[in-house]
Design a protein around this motif. Structure first.
Motif, PDB file in Angstrom:
ATOM      1  N   PRO A   5      -8.994  11.032   2.165  1.00  0.00           N
ATOM      2  CA  PRO A   5      -8.236  12.068   3.128  1.00  0.00           C
ATOM      3  C   PRO A   5      -8.975  13.286   3.336  1.00  0.00           C
ATOM      4  CG  PRO A   5      -7.311  11.869   1.073  1.00  0.00           C
ATOM      5  CD  PRO A   5      -8.587  11.077   0.845  1.00  0.00           C
ATOM      6  N   SER A  43       0.763  -1.053  -0.021  1.00  0.00           N
ATOM      7  CA  SER A  43      -0.064  -0.033  -0.093  1.00  0.00           C
ATOM      8  C   SER A  43       0.801   1.310  -0.121  1.00  0.00           C
ATOM      9  CB  SER A  43      -0.922  -0.029   1.139  1.00  0.00           C
ATOM     10  OG  SER A  43      -0.193  -0.319   2.548  1.00  0.00           O
ATOM     11  N   LEU A  44       0.262   2.120  -0.640  1.00  0.00           N
ATOM     12  CA  LEU A  44       1.142   3.614  -0.959  1.00  0.00           C
ATOM     13  C   LEU A  44       0.434   4.386   0.194  1.00  0.00           C
ATOM     14  CD1 LEU A  44       1.653   3.865  -4.606  1.00  0.00           C
ATOM     15  CD2 LEU A  44       3.101   3.411  -2.929  1.00  0.00           C
ATOM     16  N   ARG A  45       1.232   5.354   0.602  1.00  0.00           N
ATOM     17  CA  ARG A  45       0.648   6.388   1.479  1.00  0.00           C
ATOM     18  C   ARG A  45       0.060   7.441   0.440  1.00  0.00           C
ATOM     19  NH1 ARG A  45       4.932   8.631   5.223  1.00  0.00           N
ATOM     20  NH2 ARG A  45       6.348   8.654   3.262  1.00  0.00           N
ATOM     21  N   GLY A  46      -1.049   7.894   0.869  1.00  0.00           N
ATOM     22  CA  GLY A  46      -1.712   9.205   0.543  1.00  0.00           C
ATOM     23  C   GLY A  46      -1.919   8.957  -1.032  1.00  0.00           C
ATOM     24  N   ARG A 104       4.960   9.374  -1.111  1.00  0.00           N
ATOM     25  CA  ARG A 104       4.053   8.003  -0.907  1.00  0.00           C
ATOM     26  C   ARG A 104       4.947   6.886  -0.657  1.00  0.00           C
ATOM     27  NH1 ARG A 104       0.319   7.269  -5.450  1.00  0.00           N
ATOM     28  NH2 ARG A 104      -0.914   6.631  -3.897  1.00  0.00           N
ATOM     29  N   CYS A 105       6.204   6.822  -0.260  1.00  0.00           N
ATOM     30  CA  CYS A 105       7.047   5.957  -0.218  1.00  0.00           C
ATOM     31  C   CYS A 105       7.270   5.679   1.060  1.00  0.00           C
ATOM     32  CB  CYS A 105       8.444   6.344  -0.890  1.00  0.00           C
ATOM     33  SG  CYS A 105       9.371   4.823  -0.945  1.00  0.00           S
ATOM     34  N   THR A 106       6.982   4.115   1.624  1.00  0.00           N
ATOM     35  CA  THR A 106       7.132   3.884   2.798  1.00  0.00           C
ATOM     36  C   THR A 106       8.539   3.781   3.347  1.00  0.00           C
ATOM     37  OG1 THR A 106       6.913   1.728   2.197  1.00  0.00           O
ATOM     38  CG2 THR A 106       5.091   2.627   3.177  1.00  0.00           C
ATOM     39  N   GLN A 112      -7.069  -0.129  -4.273  1.00  0.00           N
ATOM     40  CA  GLN A 112      -7.495   0.504  -3.162  1.00  0.00           C
ATOM     41  C   GLN A 112      -9.079   0.409  -3.131  1.00  0.00           C
ATOM     42  OE1 GLN A 112      -6.131   4.614  -3.533  1.00  0.00           O
ATOM     43  NE2 GLN A 112      -4.180   4.091  -2.473  1.00  0.00           N
TER      44      GLN A 112
END
Lengths: 357, 328, 291
Positions: free
Chosen positions: B148, A272-275, A292-294, B198
């Motif tokens: 968000p 899963s990516l952030r944002g 977006r990178c963990t 998603q």
């Protein structure tokens, strides 16, 4: 089409290409931000990325339909942006484009014959008397019959229109064809036909393809090398096999993990990516993927990584690619051999299909 | 399937729908039957024009008027026949009991109203609750679909959101009244793969947490493999194969399904040429006699051109409409 | 420029014609109107054969004769046969309407298409059109008549100028939708020159919507032309011109109402027919209604 592999010069050489769009009162949008790559003769390079990553802008610049802000596009060593309008138009027969939407890529008020004869006349490919014969040859090349030449686009199905679009691109005997999502608007069974056609044509005429697509299974099928683009920059480029089996850049991994594999035996394993995907407007000092990178740290947000060699024929733009754990999407588990009866039926179908174009 | 039989949420029986065209009435789907249980996912697969979207519109009674008409068959939702309801009763069912999400998120949202007002309007239409309460629930719904900063999004207009966010808003709206069944017609086709991932994840969560039934209409067999419990494959307005997902993918029993699955490029290896299905999809106005697929079928026999094969059990719940089934 | 614009009047391509004909045959009212229009046009062309009366010959003994067997529509205050005058008047009205629409159509289409295709010229061209549009056509007619004197050509010029901006707008918006299509990009990628692209790609695809608009506009142009003649800007009195005839008959509205009403009614019928046909044409050629 000369068939002499001795020529070391790449078919297409894209050097530090940049395209910024000025915005009133805001920072310029960096649609393409320093992209370089080469395509050899007879090679297929796939360009992968999500909407807004700059693929289409890049394609327009390569087709000399849009002027780069800086950088250059060299076709067989000739800088396209340095040419006069007339010379450029004469050179255009060497590079052609195939579009995504078969419904808007053909002039609805021109017959197939008119559409195909136009480039022949314009670039004086054949003498006027041979035009009908050449049009029927082009049609048979893409699996249509010469009886269909007098029809208008609306009389064809989407797949057939796409074939006409391909025939138009072939008409002026190009050496490079930019395929802008050529099969994503087509149904599954038609898609396979068009993909086969593109491959056959490459084998026969030795075209180079720049294949733009977001469908990774299609990319896997057709390309020799893959370039992954994120927000106007290349993040990874390498041989298809290597990129699919051992993706190194975190974005490539996320992208690969997101494709649903048509095999219920492989469980989805998502990174899963952030944002959310940002727009290209916000210019970042560091890596454009960092938000977006963990794996991102301070270095990523401060310094933009450049493409560096990561093995033979593979380049990555990431500070951390050496330290990332190995990634396996489970692609290799995909059922390779269908049951015998399925294979037999498929073989018979393909036989029948070959008999009746 | 056994679970679904015990307690089917939706049971469609021998549905037949026609559309009026310039050239006369055209039967677009016929003899379509299937069931969806609570907490189960049914995927309807097929190429354009096979009738998969018409099936969903028929269930919702949203066929284009006055051209579209349900000719025969029943749609039974928790024992109630939806085809027999008045338009007013049907409006109560839509949105509250069954919701539908279409492919293009922009057209489903009204561009001149804020997200918040469109969400609360849907709530106020179906339930007795105050404006403040409706707003709170709208906020909850946006949070649930993973938007968000939902507070500020409530006052945003559709054009201010990205494509993926808009589709999530549409889904939030569809889920607002906690429908028992969600019909999603190509919900992710216009979206990027990471956004698609998603949204599929969201569907999976909702199905598991609320026991919602899901009908997913798609041409992407990857999505089918990942999401479906059961699959029906449609060709030229008819169901040609139906069964549990693993069975369909591992041992397909209809030549069309075999062709469809076979013509997919594999992610795992670079093949030479892709297998292809000969011929083209038939015109619904001039369907061939007998099995609709026989002119393209390499196994076709004389009988296939005369008699229409019906959906018959092959292995357990796996059914195929082919005279030659089982093929293995 | 002229080369491009000629194509506006070129027939629709074979692609739409048979289906367009089918649709027209289905629309009964439009069909009746079309037949009526053809009859009226034929009547206007062959006017001398249809009536033995000379529209200009006065006969003081037969002044203001009400409609009857000999004079079907009666006579005017100078004893001229009204049927003959109306037929000749329709001839003049239709011809001047058609000529001005044709001229205005060519110029308007050229401006609109160029504005859409050459983004840099867009602002200048369309603001110029806005300026022209801000003058009422009547005022324009008065100005032109003031410069070159009243007459049929003054009316035609005023009508032509007043039709340019709306046609340019329609042409521009329809060309804009073509300019963004992939086939136009393909044409540029082939290396085709601008004149060919404009003619073969842009104009061919815009022609139907422009033609539909022109048909819709025809009725208004006729009405406007009649108003200008009514105000005395058209052909001077002896001429048989519908607007002029109404203007002259106005004085007799209570003693011999038919003198003004007959040409009024002729205008009404023609404008009604053209409006209905324009609507029908829109339905037939509208790509949204076409599947």
């Amino acid at each position: 089409m000369t068939g002499t592999p001795a020529a070391q010069q790449p078919m297409l050489d894209v050097r530090e290409l940049v395209r910024h769009y000025a915005q009133a009162g805001q920072a310029a949008v960096k649609a393409v931000d320093g992209v370089s790559f080469q395509i050899a003769r007879g090679e297929t390079l796939a360009l992968v990325g999500e909407s807004g990553c700059g693929k289409s802008t890049l394609a327009r610049m390569i087709m000399a339909l849009d002027k780069p802000t800086s950088g250059s596009v060299l076709l067989e060593g000739v800088d396209l942006s340095a040419l006069s309008r007339n010379r450029l138009n004469r050179l255009r027969k060497k590079f052609q484009i195939i579009f995504q939407d078969p419904y808007s890529s053909l002039n609805p008020r021109m017959t197939v014959h008119e559409t195909l004869a136009e480039p022949l006349v314009l670039h004086q490919i054949v003498p006027a008397s041979e035009i009908p014969a050449r049009v029927s040859r082009l049609l048979s090349c893409v699996g249509l019959t010469s009886a269909q030449a007098q029809r208008y686009p609306h009389e064809f199905s989407g797949g057939q229109r796409q074939r006409v679009g391909i025939a138009r691109a072939l008409a002026c005997e190009p050496e490079l064809i930019v395929c802008d999502e050529p099969v994503s608007a087509l149904d599954v069974s038609v898609r396979a036909q068009v993909l086969n056609l593109l491959q056959d044509l490459q084998e026969e005429f030795g075209f180079s393809y720049l294949f733009i697509s977001h469908d990774l299974s299609v990319v896997r099928h057709i390309s020799h090398r893959v370039a992954v683009m994120y927000l106007g920059r290349l993040v990874e480029i390498g041989a298809t096999e290597a990129v699919f089996m051992h993706p190194k850049h975190p974005y490539t991994r996320a992208l690969l993990s997101a494709i649903p594999i048509p095999d219920p035996n492989i469980p989805p394993s998502r990174i899963s990516l952030r944002g959310e995907l940002q727009s290209t407007g916000a210019s970042l000092a560091g890596c454009s993927f960092a938000p977006r990178c963990t794996n991102a740290d301070d270095r990523c947000t401060a310094i933009a990584p450049v493409l560096e060699n990561a093995g033979p024929n593979s380049r990555i733009a990431c500070h951390h690619w050496r330290n990332l754990a190995a990634f396996d999407r489970g692609i290799s588990q995909e059922q390779r051999e269908p049951p015998a009866y399925v294979a037999a039926i498929l073989a018979r179908m393909s036989q029948e299909a070959a008999k009746t174009p | 399937m056994t679970q679904a039989e015990a307690n089917p949420l939706l049971r469609v029986t021998r549905l037949r729908t026609s559309i009026a065209t310039d050239m006369g009435r055209m039967v677009v789907i016929s003899d379509v039957s299937f069931e969806v249980g609570a907490g189960r996912t049914l995927c309807i697969v097929g190429e354009s024009g096979c009738g998969k979207s018409i099936t969903s519109l028929s269930i919702m009674r949203l066929l284009p008027k006055p051209q579209g008409r349900i000719e025969a068959g029943h749609v039974s939702f928790l024992g109630r026949d939806l085809t027999a309801l008045s338009e007013r009763e049907m409006r109560q069912v839509r949105g509250r009991d069954i919701s539908i999400v279409f492919q293009e998120p922009m057209t489903a949202l009204n561009p001149v109203f804020t997200i918040g007002s469109q969400l609360t309007e849907a709530l106020l239409a179906h339930e007795r609750c105050g404006t403040a309460q409706a707003r709170a629930r709208a906020l909850g719904a946006l949070r649930e679909v993973g938007i968000p900063d939902p507070e500020s999004r409530l006052d945003a207009y559709p054009h201010q959101l990205s494509g993926g966010q808009r589709q999530r808003v549409v889904i939030a709206m569809a889920l607002l009244c906690r429908p028992k069944l969600l019909i999603a017609d190509e919900p992710t086709t216009a979206l990027d793969v990471t956004v698609q991932a998603q949204i599929l994840e969201l569907f999976r969560q909702l199905r598991n947490s609320h026991g919602m039934g899901l009908i997913l209409i798609t041409h992407d067999l990857g999505v089918v493999a990942e999401m479906a419990d059961d699959v029906i494959v449609m060709y030229a307005g008819r169901v040609v194969e139906a069964g549990p997902v693993a069975s369909i993918f591992n041992r397909p029993q209809h030549p069309y399904t075999i062709g469809l699955l076979g013509s997919l490029p594999k992610v795992s290896e670079r093949q030479g040429r892709l297998p292809i299905v000969p011929g083209t999809v038939p015109n619904l106005m001039a369907l061939p006699e007998g099995c609709g697929f026989h002119p393209r079928c390499p196994l076709a026999q004389r009988r296939c051109a005369v008699d229409l094969p019906l959906l018959n059990a092959v292995h357990g719940d796996h059914r195929a409409a082919c005279w030659l089934a089982p093929l293995d | 420029m002229t080369q491009q614009s000629v194509a506006v009047a070129a027939p629709r391509s074979a692609r739409t014609t048979p289906r367009a004909l089918q649709r027209l045959l289905k629309d009964k009212i439009a069909l009746v109107m079309l037949i009526l229009l053809v009859l009226i046009i034929l009547g206007a062309i062959f006017a001398p054969l249809l009536t033995s009366f000379d529209p200009y010959r006065t006969s003081l003994r037969n002044r203001n004769v009400p409609p009857g067997a000999l004079h079907l529509f009666g006579t005017d205050e100078q004893g001229r046969d009204l049927l003959a005058r109306v037929l000749f008047g329709i001839r003049l009205t239709l011809a001047s309407g058609f000529i001005s629409l044709f001229l205005g159509g060519i110029v308007g289409t050229a401006i609109g298409v160029c504005a859409a295709y050459y983004k840099r010229a867009d602002n200048i061209l369309m603001r110029a059109m806005d300026t022209v549009l801000s003058f009422p056509a009547i005022l324009l007619g008065l100005a032109i008549a003031g410069i070159s004197g009243p007459g049929t050509w003054s009316v035609i010029l005023a009508l032509a100028i007043s039709t340019v901006p709306p046609i340019a707008r329609v042409a521009r918006s329809s060309a804009l939708s073509v300019v963004n299509q992939d086939y136009l990009v393909a044409a540029r990628a082939l290396g085709l020159g601008d004149p060919t692209i404009l003619r073969r790609y842009v104009l061919r695809n815009c022609a139907p919507s422009i033609l539909v608009y022109v048909t819709l506009r025809f009725g208004q142009v006729i009405l406007l032309g009649a108003s200008l003649s009514f105000l005395g800007l058209g052909a001077p009195p002896p001429a048989a011109e519908l607007g002029t005839m109404v203007s002259q008959g106005r004085a007799l509205l209570f003693t011999a109402p038919h003198v003004a009403l007959v040409p009024c009614f002729a205008i009404f019928i023609i404008v009604l027919i053209l409006n209905v046909l324009g609507d029908a044409a829109r339905d037939i050629f509208d790509p949204k209604i076409q599947q």
